[in-house]
Design an enzyme around this catalytic site. Structure first.
Site, short mmCIF file in Angstrom:
data_model
loop_
_atom_site.label_atom_id
_atom_site.label_comp_id
_atom_site.label_asym_id
_atom_site.label_seq_id
_atom_site.Cartn_x
_atom_site.Cartn_y
_atom_site.Cartn_z
N ASP A 314 3.36 -2.17 12.41
CA ASP A 314 2.52 -0.67 11.32
C ASP A 314 2.27 0.39 12.06
OD1 ASP A 314 2.67 -1.32 8.72
OD2 ASP A 314 1.48 -2.63 8.70
N GLU A 355 -13.23 11.67 10.51
CA GLU A 355 -12.45 12.55 10.55
C GLU A 355 -14.01 13.76 11.09
OE1 GLU A 355 -11.65 11.00 8.60
OE2 GLU A 355 -9.21 10.50 8.39
N PHE A 384 -16.42 16.59 -0.38
CA PHE A 384 -14.74 16.38 -1.12
C PHE A 384 -15.09 15.80 -1.83
CE2 PHE A 384 -11.33 14.35 -0.75
CZ PHE A 384 -9.62 15.08 -0.36
N ARG A 389 -9.98 19.13 -2.70
CA ARG A 389 -9.54 18.56 -1.54
C ARG A 389 -9.79 19.11 -0.57
NH1 ARG A 389 -3.51 19.14 -1.44
NH2 ARG A 389 -3.78 20.96 -2.62
N LYS A 406 -13.97 23.31 4.97
CA LYS A 406 -12.89 23.02 5.18
C LYS A 406 -11.80 21.97 4.40
CE LYS A 406 -15.40 19.40 7.69
NZ LYS A 406 -14.71 17.70 6.81
N ASP A 529 -0.50 -7.02 5.82
CA ASP A 529 -1.32 -7.46 5.11
C ASP A 529 -1.92 -8.66 3.78
OD1 ASP A 529 -1.90 -5.53 4.81
OD2 ASP A 529 -3.74 -5.10 5.80
N ASP A 533 3.68 -7.01 1.31
CA ASP A 533 4.20 -6.97 2.67
C ASP A 533 5.19 -8.65 2.86
OD1 ASP A 533 3.28 -4.62 4.56
OD2 ASP A 533 1.57 -5.65 4.41
#
Length: 693
Positions: A314, A355, A384, A389, A406, A529, A533
């Site tokens: 991954d 971020e 946010f 967004r 931003k 996980d 999967d």
């Protein structure tokens, strides 16, 4: 830090228990499981009977000589038993430490599967699959289950050794809880998914118990080869006695080779070294996997890891850090980088996401801008939301009110245009370039003025490119799996150095990729996980499920990583490779070792029948009896000398099969030829000096 097993090779208690187990294994039923050592076992019994016969004056050789041969044959069997018992003892010690985690807790059995319903205290061993319990802060999870309601932080350090708590909540891929862990805050309504004795902790214990270990395909193949060699040498030995008798009868001189000498010759000719250590190597391989905090359901999974051709990895959390990081400030035309960095930092001061913090740090590193307190600026943080967004801050300074934002390019465009501004074509060009590089563009605006772009990159982990290069040298292909678009996937794949990638991957795409690789004759390994999967994990040859993942994923995999570290797959492959390298190295040494012993024992065994064979006594051994005894003693001692190597494994090296074969031939092949010459000569000198024979 993860809990790692650090059992020493020869810890006193383990060695003492292994010695007792070695004696307990001296039964025909136990010895029969190892055909090579079973032949030595029969030889020890026969020589013991011959010694008793010699005491009555009917022996073919002196009673002292036969006794020494018999004793050292018994030692050979015991040393082989000791190697296996020591490896099994280390696994049992690991299982015992896991048993110490089990607690007979009292669960709160709910009358209805919902929070607030009446509950009754019930011992954990009376719960059954389907029972619904309430677990509140401070409670221990009674058995494995799935969260139906609630969200809570859970301490899983008893299982993983990781001190940081994890979040468990209803729905999604983090809804499973493990028996023995403890809820730290809030509450959970959990449906039990196993019966007592079937929990993950119980399975962990049974997995590491050596008694559960099955022989792997390669081990079975090698065992068949060893049995074949043993049968061939037995046929040779059976024919030697009549040949010897015929030669003596024809020549009228010399002596017929005795049964004791023939038994000693057989034991030295058959591959006793690798035969005595083979089982220990397999048990130790599973033990080393446990030391890496990975539970393998069988030795087959460990061995398959050593034969893997393709690794499916991954992207997020395995190849990349998983959190996008600010990497560059790209200002709009007419705006300086410092202006953009200052506005971006102000808009991110209250943003606690990875971020957001990375934007603050980048502005500080690139432009020396120090963090400021929003309270001192009369600022209001704008969080946010999925609708806007965007995030940012509303503040007032000497220039008047400022709305710093931003966010995504199209969201900021709408925001700026709503305020009467324009979105510059130069900024749109920057946004497009950043997207083509596989990065994420965040546009920064001050009121109706666009200041530029913050480039967020999914940072590739340090050293991962070198790890992939090592795997490539070993002939292993790496494939990155990601849900990103092909453009972003290609950029990350190129930076990380993987051989291929699968973009916009769905569960069925992963399954199809594994099947296509297996159809081409390759062994495939992957991690996972989530419930989505599970199909791919069930199909993969080596499937490492994360302990933090769903029950479905753990059931589908043949290994469970207690640390839930996606990069552990690389370590799993290296551990499997190390086990195969150890087996190959010791097999090479054993074969070369046997060749060298021929020069010692064959001339000594037949010099009475064929005196001309004395010319082959290249080692200058004292007498035929001392030569035979020295070879038998060395044959026993070399097993005990190689036990540390069998348990610890040969040093792992990222080399191809051809280079590995050359290295084995050079080190273990040449070493296997030289060591017996030196060892047998030294033993012979000692035997002669004390007049033992």
């Amino acid at each position: 830090m993860s809990r790692k097993s650090t059992l020493p090779l020869f810890e006193a208690r383990l060695a003492r228990d292994a010695l007792w187990d070695s004696v307990c294994k001296l039964t025909p039923r136990a010895q029969w499981r190892n055909p090579v050592m079973f032949v030595v076992y029969l030889g020890a019994i026969l020589t013991t009977l011959l010694w008793i016969q010699a005491l009555r004056g009917q022996g073919e050789a002196s009673a002292g000589f036969i006794l020494l041969i018999s004793l050292w044959l018994w030692f050979t069997v015991l040393f082989a038993n000791f190697a296996e018992a020591l490896a099994e003892g280390r696994s049992r010690a690991q299982a015992a430490s896991l048993r110490g985690m089990k607690r007979n807790t009292v669960a709160k059995l709910l009358s209805k599967p919902q929070f607030g319903a009446q509950w009754t205290p019930v011992p954990a061993n009376e719960l059954r699959a389907g029972s619904v319990i309430l677990i509140e802060a401070g409670d221990t999870v009674a058995l494995d289950g799935t969260v139906l309601q609630g969200v809570a932080s859970v301490d899983e350090s008893a299982i993983t050794g990781e001190s940081a708590p994890v979040i468990r909540e209803a729905g999604g891929d983090f809804s499973s809880v493990t028996g023995g862990t403890r809820v730290l805050s809030d509450w959970l309504v959990v449906q039990i998914t196993v019966n007592p004795g079937e929990s993950f902790l119980d399975r962990m214990i049974s997995m590491v118990e050596s008694a559960k270990r099955q022989k792997t395909p390669n081990e079975l193949a090698l065992s068949i080869l060893l049995v074949g060699l043993t049968l061939a040498f037995m046929m040779v030995i059976v024919t030697l006695s009549p040949f010897s008798a015929f030669a003596v009868a024809q020549s009228g001189s010399g002596a017929v080779v005795g049964l004791t000498v023939l038994i000693a010759l057989l034991v030295c000719l058959i591959p006793t070294t690798i035969g005595g250590l083979l089982s220990a190597i397999g048990v130790a391989g599973m033990s080393r996997m446990m030391q890496a905090n990975v539970i393998a359901t069988s030795g087959r999974a460990v061995e398959a890891a050593g034969d893997v051709d393709v690794l499916l990895l991954d992207k997020t959390g395995t190849i990349t850090l998983g959190n996008r990081q600010a990497s560059e400030f790209l200002p709009a035309p007419g705006i300086s980088p410092a202006q953009l960095a200052d506005a971006a930092q102000m808009a991110s001061l209250a943003d606690e996401t990875p971020e957001g913090r990375s934007v603050v740090v980048l502005a500080k590193e690139r432009h020396g801008l120090r963090e400021r307190e929003l309270s001192s600026l009369n600022a209001t943080f704008v969080p946010f939301t999925a609708q806007t967004r965007m995030s940012g801050v509303d503040m007032r300074d000497g220039t008047g009110p400022r709305a710093l934002r931003k966010g995504a390019a199209d969201a900021v465009r709408k925001h700026v245009e709503a305020l009467g501004g324009q979105f510059p074509a130069g900024v749109q060009k920057i946004v497009d370039e950043v997207s083509r590089r596989g990065s994420t563009p965040l546009v920064v605006a001050d009121n109706a003025r666009v200041l530029g772009v913050i480039e967020l990159k999914d940072i590739v982990k340090h050293g991962i490119r070198e790890r992939f290069a090592e795997l490539r040298r070993m002939g292993i292909k790496t494939v990155m799996i990601t849900g990103d678009n092909p453009l972003t996937a290609a950029a990350i794949a190129a930076e990380a150095g993987v051989d291929d990638y699968l973009a916009e991957a769905r569960p069925e795409d992963k399954l199809q990729l594994i099947r296509s690789q297996q159809a081409a004759g390759r062994l495939v390994a992957m991690t996972g996980d989530g419930t989505n999967d599970a199909p791919a994990l069930a199909q993969a040859d080596v499937a490492v499920a994360m302990n933090s993942g769903t029950q479905a994923a753990k059931e589908a995999g043949n290994m469970v990583d207690l640390d839930s570290n996606p990069t552990k797959l690389i370590e799993v492959v290296e551990t499997g490779k190390q086990m195969l390298m150890t087996r190959g190295a010791l097999t090479t040494f054993s074969v070369a070792n046997d060749v060298a012993k021929y020069f010692a024992i064959i001339p000594a065994a037949f010099v009475g029948t064929y005196p001309q064979l004395a010319a082959l006594n290249v080692m200058g051994l004292h007498s035929p009896e001392s030569a035979i005894l020295s070879a038998v003693v060395f044959n026993a001692l070399i097993i005990i000398a190689l036990i540390p190597l069998a348990l610890r494994g040969v040093p792992y090296r990222a080399v191809g099969a051809a280079a590995l074969l050359r290295r084995n031939l050079l080190i273990y092949g040449v070493g296997g030829l030289i060591v017996p010459f030196v060892g047998i000569k030294l033993i012979d000198m000692f035997v002669a000096s004390i007049g033992l024979v």
